[in-house]
Design a protein around this motif. Structure first.
Motif, PDB file in Angstrom:
ATOM      1  N   GLY A   1      33.139  41.349  41.443  1.00  0.00           N
ATOM      2  CA  GLY A   1      33.892  40.112  41.530  1.00  0.00           C
ATOM      3  C   GLY A   1      35.368  40.316  41.750  1.00  0.00           C
ATOM      4  O   GLY A   1      35.839  41.408  42.073  1.00  0.00           O
ATOM      5  N   ALA A   2      36.125  39.204  41.535  1.00  0.00           N
ATOM      6  CA  ALA A   2      37.546  39.231  41.859  1.00  0.00           C
ATOM      7  C   ALA A   2      38.373  38.592  40.743  1.00  0.00           C
ATOM      8  O   ALA A   2      38.331  39.024  39.605  1.00  0.00           O
ATOM      9  CB  ALA A   2      37.771  38.500  43.189  1.00  0.00           C
ATOM     10  N   SER A   3      39.123  37.545  41.081  1.00  0.00           N
ATOM     11  CA  SER A   3      40.077  36.932  40.168  1.00  0.00           C
ATOM     12  C   SER A   3      39.438  36.474  38.856  1.00  0.00           C
ATOM     13  O   SER A   3      38.297  36.004  38.869  1.00  0.00           O
ATOM     14  CB  SER A   3      40.718  35.731  40.870  1.00  0.00           C
ATOM     15  N   PRO A   4      40.153  36.576  37.702  1.00  0.00           N
ATOM     16  CA  PRO A   4      41.531  37.059  37.551  1.00  0.00           C
ATOM     17  C   PRO A   4      41.656  38.572  37.457  1.00  0.00           C
ATOM     18  O   PRO A   4      42.759  39.096  37.372  1.00  0.00           O
ATOM     19  CB  PRO A   4      41.979  36.404  36.240  1.00  0.00           C
ATOM     20  N   GLY A   5      40.539  39.291  37.400  1.00  0.00           N
ATOM     21  CA  GLY A   5      40.515  40.739  37.556  1.00  0.00           C
ATOM     22  C   GLY A   5      41.536  41.535  36.779  1.00  0.00           C
ATOM     23  O   GLY A   5      41.463  41.642  35.561  1.00  0.00           O
TER      24      GLY A   5
END
Length: 513
Positions: A433-437
């Protein structure tokens, strides 16, 4: 995962795949908890933090949900759900505590430009959006983490907060903004490289230009990794009892190769990005904030538009974007075959299902790819009306892979956050996955340690060490105002940030006339 039985051979106890902020954070945590662990790190590129953790490949926002409107969705009844914002804000406070601990204990010597103070502003226009922002402000300021937030609909006040945004604005739409003085900008690339340097001096072996090609479980309980030296072409096998896959967009293919049952049905949808980077020093100096707006309908969270002051390698920068795009690569320096190679019989249906359910996202990406320079300038002028095309240059941003997983009745669900997948016995874990990372890396890795090393975490030794590294460990900062004030005071002083309450009220939100 039981690490009490230290290997008697030369094999590492822990293997970290990927030289990004997640692997660096996990490595530092584990080394502090059990210094005699043997760890090795493998990275396919020649340098650390060159993909998602690099300063030019992410927003650099110390994500604390101060300004990111997508973290506070509006419910059908018009009320604002702040649960995700509270969780993210608290997670960033945890990250700051761990960084402060490392600095105080001289474990990491961070550069002056690692973290900088910069106000976080949410800006909207139009009656409906102004009403939403006002309700958001009222809901957030009931929580300790957001005390001190300011709200205004006064154009003169907004011009003081963000002159570029307000200058030349001639439309009659109603405008509003919220402002948090204690926002930050973080160079996660610099942070990652410093942590990895410290791990290297502590004896943690790091192999750059080495790509993990295969991951297989052996009958003895070890994981066998086939690693290729990209410089020489030589391959070798490495064995370990615990493997962490923290390779950004490259995590999904490696997770699928592990064949753990928990990975069944997972897929990925790659989204690329671009920035407009300001080249005019006078314009850069006039803007001193991170100004976030509302995302377009159907757009992914990483595409929330923002006019963004950055501090990269000691130099102030100004970016606008990101503009989304589509590439079949899972990494910025990956292969165009990444998406095709990730498709398997068990994730084909979820991926198709998720695609059908997210037609608006597909349409959005198509429109973004087709954008002309004039279209990008038009989007910029919604936030900076006087923008001149001569002052801005297009730059390629990072590559993200949004998670697709099995949903109800075998369908697919597209996730926009981070997802941790681990083997049942805790011997392997991967982060997708990505944000908020990066901003929440410490909380994510603490969760991983709790899941994969439950016996050690339960021990008095590890509990004491965790509480020393994270003074708020096991407690709620959102509910304990006194603890939050103490923690923020300590981290602000250690990280060189303004003291809490120096320039605004800490005890209540402020509505500015």
């Amino acid at each position: 995962m039981d690490l009490n039985n230290i290997n008697t051979d030369d094999n590492p106890d822990v293997i970290l795949i990927g030289a990004g902020v997640m692997s660096a954070t996990l490595g530092m945590l584990l080394h502090e908890l059990q210094p005699d662990l043997k760890m090795e790190l493998y990275e396919r590129l020649d340098v650390a933090a060159a993909e998602s953790s690099d300063a030019w490949n992410n927003a650099g926002t110390g994500h604390s949900a101060f300004c990111e409107l997508n973290y506070t969705p509006e419910r059908p009844d018009g009320t604002i759900d702040i649960s995700k914002a509270v969780k993210i804000a608290e997670s960033f406070e945890v990250s700051k505590q761990f960084w402060s601990y490392l600095i105080e204990k001289n474990q990491v010597k961070l550069p002056d430009f690692f973290i900088n103070s910069i106000p976080h502003i949410s800006f909207v226009w139009g009656d409906a959006n102004v009403q939403f922002l006002r309700r958001r402000y009222e809901a957030l300021t009931q929580c300790n983490l957001f005390k001190g937030m300011q709200y205004s609909e006064n154009p003169l006040q907004l011009k003081e907060w963000m002159p570029l945004v307000m200058e030349g604005r001639t439309n009659t739409d109603k405008v509003a903004a919220t402002r948090m003085e204690i926002g930050t900008d973080v160079n996660f690339g610099a942070l990652t490289r410093r942590m990895l340097h410290r791990l290297e001096t502590n004896g943690i072996k790091q192999y750059f230009g080495h790509e993990v090609r295969k991951i297989r479980r052996t009958s003895t309980g070890y994981w066998r990794l086939t690693v290729k030296d990209l410089r020489t072409g030589d391959k070798r096998k490495v064995f370990s009892k615990f493997v962490f896959i923290g390779a950004g967009g490259g995590s999904l293919p490696l997770l699928l190769k592990s064949d753990i049952p928990e990975a069944e049905g997972f897929g990925g949808f790659p989204v690329s990005g671009q920035w407009l980077r300001c080249t005019n020093p006078e314009i850069i100096e006039k803007h001193k904030a991170k100004v976030y707006g509302k995302a377009s309908v159907g757009s992914p969270p990483m595409s929330v538009p923002h006019l963004d002051s950055r501090f990269i390698n000691g130099k102030k920068e100004l970016l606008f974007g990101p503009y989304a795009g589509f590439s079949t690569k899972f990494l910025k320096k990956g292969s165009y075959l990444d998406l095709a190679r990730s498709i398997r019989p068990d994730n084909l249906r979820p991926m198709i299902s998720a695609g059908i359910r997210n037609i608006s996202l597909t349409e959005y990406l198509i429109n973004q790819v087709r954008q002309s320079p004039e279209d990008r300038l038009h989007a910029l002028r919604e936030y900076y009306p006087n923008a001149s095309p001569d002052d801005w240059k297009l730059e390629i941003a990072g590559q993200r892979v949004q998670v697709i997983k099995k949903g109800p009745k075998g369908g697919g669900v597209l996730e926009f956050g981070t997802e941790m997948v681990s083997a049942a016995d805790g011997s392997l874990a991967a982060l997708l996955g990505a944000s908020p990372g990066a901003s929440t890396a410490v909380s994510i890795m603490l969760k991983l340690i709790q899941r994969c090393f439950p016996a050690q975490v339960a021990s008095e030794e590890w509990q004491q060490k965790l509480k020393k590294m994270i003074p708020s460990y096991g407690q709620s900062l959102s509910k304990d105002a006194e603890l939050l004030q103490r923690v923020r005071g300590w981290t602000s002083e250690t990280l060189g940030l303004p003291r809490i309450g120096a320039n605004y009220k800490q005890d209540a939100g402020q509505q500015v006339a």
